[in-house]
Motif scaffolding. Structure first.
Motif, mmCIF file in Angstrom:
data_model
loop_
_atom_site.group_PDB
_atom_site.id
_atom_site.type_symbol
_atom_site.label_atom_id
_atom_site.label_comp_id
_atom_site.label_asym_id
_atom_site.label_seq_id
_atom_site.Cartn_x
_atom_site.Cartn_y
_atom_site.Cartn_z
ATOM 1 N N LEU A 156 5.053 -5.235 -4.671
ATOM 2 C CA LEU A 156 3.611 -5.223 -4.415
ATOM 3 C C LEU A 156 3.298 -5.627 -2.980
ATOM 4 C CD1 LEU A 156 2.500 -6.751 -7.806
ATOM 5 C CD2 LEU A 156 2.113 -4.418 -7.024
ATOM 6 N N GLY A 157 4.324 -5.993 -2.245
ATOM 7 C CA GLY A 157 4.106 -6.335 -0.843
ATOM 8 C C GLY A 157 3.526 -7.727 -0.650
ATOM 9 N N ASN A 202 8.799 -7.730 -9.012
ATOM 10 C CA ASN A 202 7.488 -7.075 -8.995
ATOM 11 C C ASN A 202 6.689 -7.450 -7.747
ATOM 12 O OD1 ASN A 202 7.926 -5.768 -11.380
ATOM 13 N ND2 ASN A 202 6.864 -7.277 -12.644
ATOM 14 N N MET A 209 -1.834 -11.462 -12.284
ATOM 15 C CA MET A 209 -1.999 -11.392 -10.841
ATOM 16 C C MET A 209 -3.235 -10.600 -10.454
ATOM 17 S SD MET A 209 0.435 -9.587 -8.079
ATOM 18 C CE MET A 209 -0.250 -9.184 -6.478
ATOM 19 N N THR A 210 -3.977 -11.128 -9.506
ATOM 20 C CA THR A 210 -5.060 -10.392 -8.854
ATOM 21 C C THR A 210 -4.726 -10.426 -7.359
ATOM 22 O OG1 THR A 210 -6.402 -12.343 -8.445
ATOM 23 C CG2 THR A 210 -6.742 -11.237 -10.560
ATOM 24 N N PRO A 211 -5.437 -9.701 -6.537
ATOM 25 C CA PRO A 211 -5.106 -9.759 -5.109
ATOM 26 C C PRO A 211 -5.325 -11.144 -4.507
ATOM 27 C CG PRO A 211 -6.378 -7.807 -5.576
ATOM 28 C CD PRO A 211 -6.407 -8.635 -6.820
ATOM 29 N N MET A 245 -0.990 -2.728 -6.650
ATOM 30 C CA MET A 245 -1.138 -3.176 -8.043
ATOM 31 C C MET A 245 -1.520 -2.025 -8.954
ATOM 32 S SD MET A 245 -2.916 -6.883 -7.519
ATOM 33 C CE MET A 245 -3.333 -7.060 -9.241
ATOM 34 N N MET A 253 -9.566 -1.719 -12.889
ATOM 35 C CA MET A 253 -8.425 -2.591 -13.223
ATOM 36 C C MET A 253 -8.757 -4.039 -12.913
ATOM 37 S SD MET A 253 -4.493 -2.076 -12.018
ATOM 38 C CE MET A 253 -4.584 -3.092 -10.582
ATOM 39 N N ASN A 254 -8.419 -4.947 -13.850
ATOM 40 C CA ASN A 254 -8.709 -6.366 -13.614
ATOM 41 C C ASN A 254 -7.594 -7.071 -12.866
ATOM 42 O OD1 ASN A 254 -11.101 -6.169 -15.110
ATOM 43 N ND2 ASN A 254 -9.901 -6.275 -16.995
ATOM 44 N N GLY A 255 -6.400 -6.732 -13.210
ATOM 45 C CA GLY A 255 -5.255 -7.402 -12.599
ATOM 46 C C GLY A 255 -4.034 -6.972 -13.353
ATOM 47 N N LEU A 256 -2.877 -7.431 -12.903
ATOM 48 C CA LEU A 256 -1.654 -7.064 -13.605
ATOM 49 C C LEU A 256 -1.229 -8.221 -14.480
ATOM 50 C CD1 LEU A 256 0.405 -5.378 -10.766
ATOM 51 C CD2 LEU A 256 -0.579 -4.249 -12.756
ATOM 52 N N LYS A 287 8.374 -1.637 -1.050
ATOM 53 C CA LYS A 287 6.952 -1.850 -1.288
ATOM 54 C C LYS A 287 6.255 -0.583 -1.776
ATOM 55 C CE LYS A 287 4.066 -3.345 2.293
ATOM 56 N NZ LYS A 287 3.845 -4.326 3.363
ATOM 57 N N TRP A 338 1.930 -9.741 -16.956
ATOM 58 C CA TRP A 338 3.310 -9.649 -17.434
ATOM 59 C C TRP A 338 3.548 -10.767 -18.434
ATOM 60 C CZ3 TRP A 338 3.207 -10.030 -11.721
ATOM 61 C CH2 TRP A 338 3.138 -8.767 -11.115
#
Ligand SMILES: Nc1ncnc2c1ncn2[C@@H]1O[C@H](COP(=O)(O)OP(=O)(O)OP(=O)(O)O)[C@@H](O)[C@H]1O
Ligand code: SF4
Ligand SMILES: [Mg+2]
Lengths: 140, 443
Positions: free
Chosen positions: A32-33, A28, A66-68, B362, A1-4, B353, A6
């Motif tokens: 995702l915290g 969202n 989004m990525t981490p 994610m 997975m690259n990222g989310l 969460k 939207w």
């Protein structure tokens, strides 16, 4: 997975729906915290951008990725464009029409807030063609 | 500390497993499993919406029985301000307070009186100016709990003062111990509550380790008993007891607490949906120039509490009438004592969460999106989750299966039947009649 990713279509004719994209992204991010501080920055910056698209550009499209490490936001419209970006960025500068001012907008604080709450921001605009705002907020 | 006591619970015998409550819950805390509703404890904020909406009265609040009055040597009644709005043609609060003594309480300490003290303390703290603006009221525990699980960015804005009932319990207990010479454990403070959220708030307090309220009884339970006592009360000479003014009583309905701030830059919202909207906007800093925000989970404020008996709007009017001739406030303080302040900070409880680790979260969210796309999008609730998205999330959390969706289940059966049909019409080679083709190939 690259990222989310939207994507949101912003309806320029419906003022009551402005803010949907930012509140959805916020929801969202919470799940995702992501830290409250980052969520706050993203949602304020995005909301201001979304409102600008409705008030000044008759709507457009928002892409959030989004990525981490970070959250990238691209707000693209095909509105009238901004002739002088430096001037538009100044606190208090506004061309908002009166009917919008009566709703509490038009303080000329939107773009300065977007700059303040995002970690990176860049505007590309061509008069008569449209405006694209790029914003990034780092997660760590 | 025991993390999750809840006043709101389910009466399994009455529950029909319908979807009224799951759709209504503001924190998506209810699911239907095995034909019964099931409350996810971590998420419940005890707002009482499900009690209000359940047509089968299967959701109820747990509270103490009226017998608690006999369990202490000295018992103090703490009637909520909204309690005074439950009676017909009540001109004088003293009748209610005297009736409580006739009922068996040794003393009455009005929560409205403590509310005036809290209002005065709020004014002092706001004037000192160290609180992040806007300040959010901490009086409704359902709202405080909601903020704790859903609006972490706003925790700092919550007024760090204990709710009036807690202040009332602390002061009255201390004073009674002095007056009677009894040890505190022999003195019982009993709150007459409009809502389950306040019950939970005394068993599992926020802002302090232990509540000084010893028991909580429901307005709806003491009300009929008290009404019958009141006839006798009215007949004998009464003691002048009330020590609360307009501000204290006003706390019983929405915007009452704001009126005690004596400042016009306030906002009051009531009803859980409205409260959520305000909190969302507040999080996005959409309010400029607002100093104080009062939020009540119930429509109309505490008069709308699910344990009250009177229609909230009628009660509000009654409250206005009773307080009309009262002085503004009868309680003043010079400084905020530590007795009234929170001593335990509120912490974010991220129950929504998806995972501790952002990457994993994610990935899970991507999975949620994927599953969601295959669902019907009707949010019908038949799967036992409040929406298609909630079901998809439950699946990813390992709590449900996507096949719980009845539409998906049905389409699975259709596919199965199709396959069966195909199989039925398929004749394996050894049994297939010759077509003549085979021979041609041989040649
Ligand atoms: N997407 C856009 N397209 C065209 N013009 C824009 C766009 N965004 C901003 N502008 C111009 O830049 C000006 C400043 O924008 P800014 O968001 O700072 O203030 P505002 O929208 O006028 O008021 P406020 O955001 O405080 O309600 C606007 O008045 C408008 O002329
Ligand atoms: S508004 Fe009042 S009655 Fe309703 S939940 Fe909050 S504290 Fe209880
Ligand atoms: Mg703007």
């Amino acid at each position: 997975m690259n990222g989310l990713k939207w994507t949101y279509e912003v309806d320029g004719s419906d003022f009551t729906r402005a803010g949907e994209a930012s509140s959805n992204v916020k929801k969202n991010l919470r799940k995702l915290g992501v830290s409250p501080e980052v969520i706050r920055k993203v949602s304020i910056a995005l909301y201001e951008g979304e409102i600008n698209m409705v008030i000044h550009a008759n709507g457009g499209k928002i892409d959030v990725e989004m990525t981490p490490e970070k959250i990238d936001m691209v707000l693209a419209d095909t509105g009238k464009g901004i002739p002088d970006i430096e001037q538009a960025m100044q606190e208090g500068w506004s061309t908002a029409p009166d009917e919008v001012r009566s709703l509490g907008f038009g303080a000329g604080m939107g773009l300065p807030n977007m700059k303040k709450y995002s970690d990176e921001m860049r505007i590309e605009s061509t008069v008569g063609v449209g405006t694209t705002v790029y914003m990034t907020v780092y997660i760590k | 500390m025991q993390e999750f006591f809840h006043s709101v619970t389910l009466d399994r015998d009455k529950c029909m497993g319908c979807i009224n409550c799951i759709k209504r819950c503001p924190t998506e805390a209810i699911r239907v499993r095995n034909k019964k509703a099931y409350i996810i404890k971590e998420r419940c904020i005890d707002c009482g919406e499900c009690i209000r909406v359940c047509p089968h009265h299967a959701k109820r609040a747990i509270y103490d029985s009226l017998d608690v009055v006999n369990q202490f040597e000295y018992v103090i009644a703490l009637p909520a301000p909204s309690f005074m709005a439950q009676f017909n043609n009540l001109e004088d609060v003293d009748i209610v307070l005297n009736a409580l003594l006739d009922f068996g309480f040794h003393e009455v300490y009005e929560v409205a009186k403590a509310a005036e003290i809290v209002s005065a303390a709020t004014r002092i703290l706001m004037k000192e100016g160290n609180l992040p603006r806007p300040v959010i009221s901490s009086a409704c525990p359902a709202v405080t709990r909601l903020i704790r699980v859903r609006f972490p960015g706003l925790i700092d804005h919550i007024l760090p003062l204990l709710a009036p009932v807690e202040v009332a319990a602390r002061i009255s207990k201390r004073e009674a111990a002095k007056k009677t010479g009894l040890p505190p454990e022999k003195i019982g403070t009993v709150f007459i509550s409009p809502c389950p959220a306040k019950v939970t708030a005394t068993k599992m307090p926020l802002g302090t380790e232990k509540s000084a309220v010893d028991a909580v009884i429901a307005v709806s339970e003491i009300y009929p008993k008290l009404v019958s006592v009141m006839k006798d009360t009215a007949a004998h000479p009464m003691q002048p007891l009330t020590e609360a003014g307009k501000i204290g009583l006003s706390w019983g309905s929405s915007s009452g607490e704001c009126s005690g701030i004596l400042n016009d830059n306030y906002l009051a919202a009531d009803g859980i949906e409205n409260v959520i909207r305000v909190l969302e906007d507040l999080e996005d800093e959409k309010f400029r120039d607002v100093d104080f925000i009062e939020l009540n989970a119930c429509s109309g404020g505490c008069v709308g509490g699910v344990l009250n008996v009177e229609n909230p709007y009628v009660a509000k009017t009654k409250l206005y009438r009773i307080r009309k001739h009262l002085p503004v406030s009868l309680n003043h303080i010079d400084a905020v004592s530590s007795e009234m302040m929170w001593d335990t900070p509120l912490e974010y409880v991220p129950v929504l969460k998806l995972d501790e680790d952002v990457w994993t979260a994610m990935e899970k969210m991507a999975k949620v999106d994927e599953i969601c796309a295959t669902l019907e999008g009707l949010d019908c609730g038949s799967c036992g989750a409040p929406s298609c998205r909630a079901l998809a999330e439950d699946v990813v959390r390992g709590l449900a299966s996507a096949d719980d969706c009845i539409f998906r289940y049905k389409s699975n059966i259709t596919h199965l039947l199709d396959d069966l049909h195909k199989l039925e019409n398929y004749i394996p080679a050894p049994f297939r009649p010759e077509t003549g083709e085979e021979e041609k190939k041989e040649e």
